[in-house]
Write an enzyme that holds these catalytic residues in place. Sequence first.
Site, PDB file in Angstrom:
ATOM      1  CG  ASP A   7       1.396   0.227   9.907  1.00 13.30           C
ATOM      2  OD1 ASP A   7       1.213   1.089  10.787  1.00 13.30           O
ATOM      3  OD2 ASP A   7       1.635   0.511   8.724  1.00 13.30           O
ATOM      4  NE  ARG A  36       6.430   6.316   0.552  1.00 17.40           N
ATOM      5  CZ  ARG A  36       5.628   6.187   1.608  1.00 17.40           C
ATOM      6  NH1 ARG A  36       4.449   5.578   1.474  1.00 17.40           N
ATOM      7  NH2 ARG A  36       5.978   6.664   2.784  1.00 17.40           N
ATOM      8  CD  GLN A  90       1.401   8.502   6.932  1.00 15.10           C
ATOM      9  OE1 GLN A  90       0.785   9.423   7.438  1.00 15.10           O
ATOM     10  NE2 GLN A  90       0.909   7.279   6.848  1.00 15.10           N
ATOM     11  NE  ARG A 119      -4.200   0.640  13.561  1.00 17.60           N
ATOM     12  CZ  ARG A 119      -3.593   0.821  12.400  1.00 17.60           C
ATOM     13  NH1 ARG A 119      -2.264   0.845  12.334  1.00 17.60           N
ATOM     14  NH2 ARG A 119      -4.294   0.974  11.289  1.00 17.60           N
ATOM     15  CE  LYS A 153       0.612   4.752  13.000  1.00 22.01           C
ATOM     16  NZ  LYS A 153       1.256   5.417  11.858  1.00 22.01           N
ATOM     17  NE  ARG A 197      -2.044  -1.878   8.762  1.00 23.28           N
ATOM     18  CZ  ARG A 197      -1.983  -2.325   7.498  1.00 23.28           C
ATOM     19  NH1 ARG A 197      -2.348  -3.554   7.199  1.00 23.28           N
ATOM     20  NH2 ARG A 197      -1.527  -1.576   6.523  1.00 23.28           N
ATOM     21  CE  LYS A 229      -2.752   0.880   3.696  1.00 19.48           C
ATOM     22  NZ  LYS A 229      -2.635   2.223   4.305  1.00 19.48           N
ATOM     23  CB  SER A 230       3.877   2.285   1.924  1.00 22.32           C
ATOM     24  OG  SER A 230       3.370   2.286   3.226  1.00 22.32           O
TER      25      SER A 230
END
Length: 435
Positions: free
Chosen positions: A312, A24, A165, A343, A339, A386, A19-20
């Site tokens: 994560d 990008r 980020q 979490r 998050k 998550r 995903k990251s």
Amino acid sequence: MRIEPVAALVGHVAVPGDKSISHRAVLIGAICDGETRISRFGRSADTEATIAAVRALGAEVQEQDVDSLAVRGVGLRGFCEPSEPLNCGNAGALMRLLAGILAGQRGRFELVGDESLSARPMERVAEPLRLMGARIETTGGRAPLVVEGGSLTRISYELPIASAQVKSAVLLAGLFATGGETTVIEPLPVRDHTERLLELAGARVRRTPRSVSVWPAERLTLDGVEVPGDFSSAAPLLVAAAIVPGSEVTIHGVGLNPRRTGLLEVLEHMGARIAVYNRRSIGGEPAGDVEVRSSELVGATVSAAEVPRLLDELPLFALAASHARGESVVRGASELRVKESDRIEAVVEELRRIGAHIRATRDGFRIRGVPTRLRGGIVDSRGDHRVAMLGAIAGLASREGVELEGADVVGVSFPGFFEVLAQLAPESVHYPPAT
Ligand code: S3P
């Protein structure tokens, strides 16, 4: 949705693209010259928001297949002002990275998000971007954000918090800065996908063990990017295989960037049986096939210095630790509180509901593990993907199963999650009857 206890998970699977890296690749592809072909794109609600955002800014994105895209970039300064606010949905990475790019564009841009994203801290990106000369307003420190792009000046910035980020937003803004290189000093190494992709795109990047610098760019080009499988999506399956007796699972083509794979080392310390085969490079990132077989686990401590490498995955660590003999502790993880949900609170309360012995601390949790199945019961995802995946894995490994409320939110990062679970453990997933 109901998740039934299973006797074992067995098989070979692949997970969607990271995903990251997918965010990008689309964002950087959109400011390249020419076309960027992205294969094994990790399609999810989060990354679809990125496609929609760059389209609204003027880039063309052709969806050739569910996981292959062609992004026709507008060039470094070619974004145009959209007629409506840019909706980042649930995606913190999109909002923060895009803020860095928009700071260097001409125009006024408004970034909005869903309820969860609108509660998350945004001054952390606004502050360094203002130091570079950007005009950027938050709403009481949160989204909506308004960025008025203009000329930027280089900075050297030490990250006050370990955040990829924030680092990425500053580096992306550095592409547009005058005065030489923009440097980010990182107290702890956080994921480095932005700098890897910028290098691939032809930007001048210099890295030291504690810092990364980027020089202003004239033009970028990224012909093709293959995205490796998402380690964070593989993680629930790896933990399931580690804790459900008799399991043997191999995940193929997973990204193994050392700044992301802290969970593997921690699980190994706990006694998990892990092997990595076919190490190779995918899209400029280390990758391989990971095999996990179940074994008896012992508790472990995760220190503040280790946290960014499994940030994560800490909810899943808590689950593994609940099945391990003895005490486990996580320290220095207060970032978990900001998050998609808090979490620390979510993990502690949801795991306690199904029988785990876990308690929250200011910056982490403490777990007293028992090497046996948890009871099971109801788990609420709290709108956090998550937490939903954590609840599902807990259900597989439980005695009585888990009724998972808000299961659909897995689509934020891994839409096919339940199908993959069913591949490894048929009969594990029961969908509610259609109404
Ligand atoms: C991400 C960085 C991390 C991580 C998030 C994705 C990224 O967040 O938790 O899921 O793509 O750069 P922070 O930068 O807030 O630590």
